[in-house]
Design an enzyme around this catalytic site. Structure first.
Site: not given
Length: 131
Positions: A3, A11, A16, A20, A47
């Site tokens: 994680d 973010n 975002h 990504d 994530e």
């Protein structure tokens, strides 16, 4: 299971699209480390990623978890909002089993997730073996 640490802050501060890109880079790094037959890398949610390896005991699994940590360090993805570390890190929950056919997906997930939670509670940027 791994994680990305403090990914919401990533973010929120970088956007975002950059989030990504970060996840793509982590996935590509993991895939480059685990690309042999019997090795599988997949995204498991927001994530989180899962890496499945066959014929891997606890010592080897620990070594592979360290490879992931080092691989991520070499990417050096800037993350100024990650607890004063300055780059993207991951926490990992590691489970090894010898299948008997009686395991359930829920049991395996729970044990791995508990190890991941311990890694997060231990300060992040580390791994914990499931018990």
């Amino acid at each position: 299971m791994l994680d990305v640490d403090n990914f919401k802050a990533y973010n929120d501060n970088y956007g975002h699209i950059e989030g990504d890109k970060c996840l793509i880079n982590i996935g590509q790094m993991a895939k480059s480390l685990f690309c042999r037959s019997g090795e599988y890398v997949g995204r498991y949610g927001g994530e989180e990623f899962v890496i499945l390896l066959t014929n891997t005991d606890s010592a080897s699994a620990s070594s592979h978890a360290q490879r992931i940590q080092h691989g991520l360090e070499s990417l050096a993805i800037t993350h100024d909002y990650n607890c004063n570390v300055g780059h993207v890190t991951v926490s990992q929950g590691v489970l090894t089993i010898t299948p008997t056919g009686k395991e359930t997906i829920d049991e395996l997930y729970t044990r791995t997730d508990e190890a991941l939670y311990r890694a997060k509670s231990s300060g992040r940027n580390c791994f914990e073996l499931a018990t």
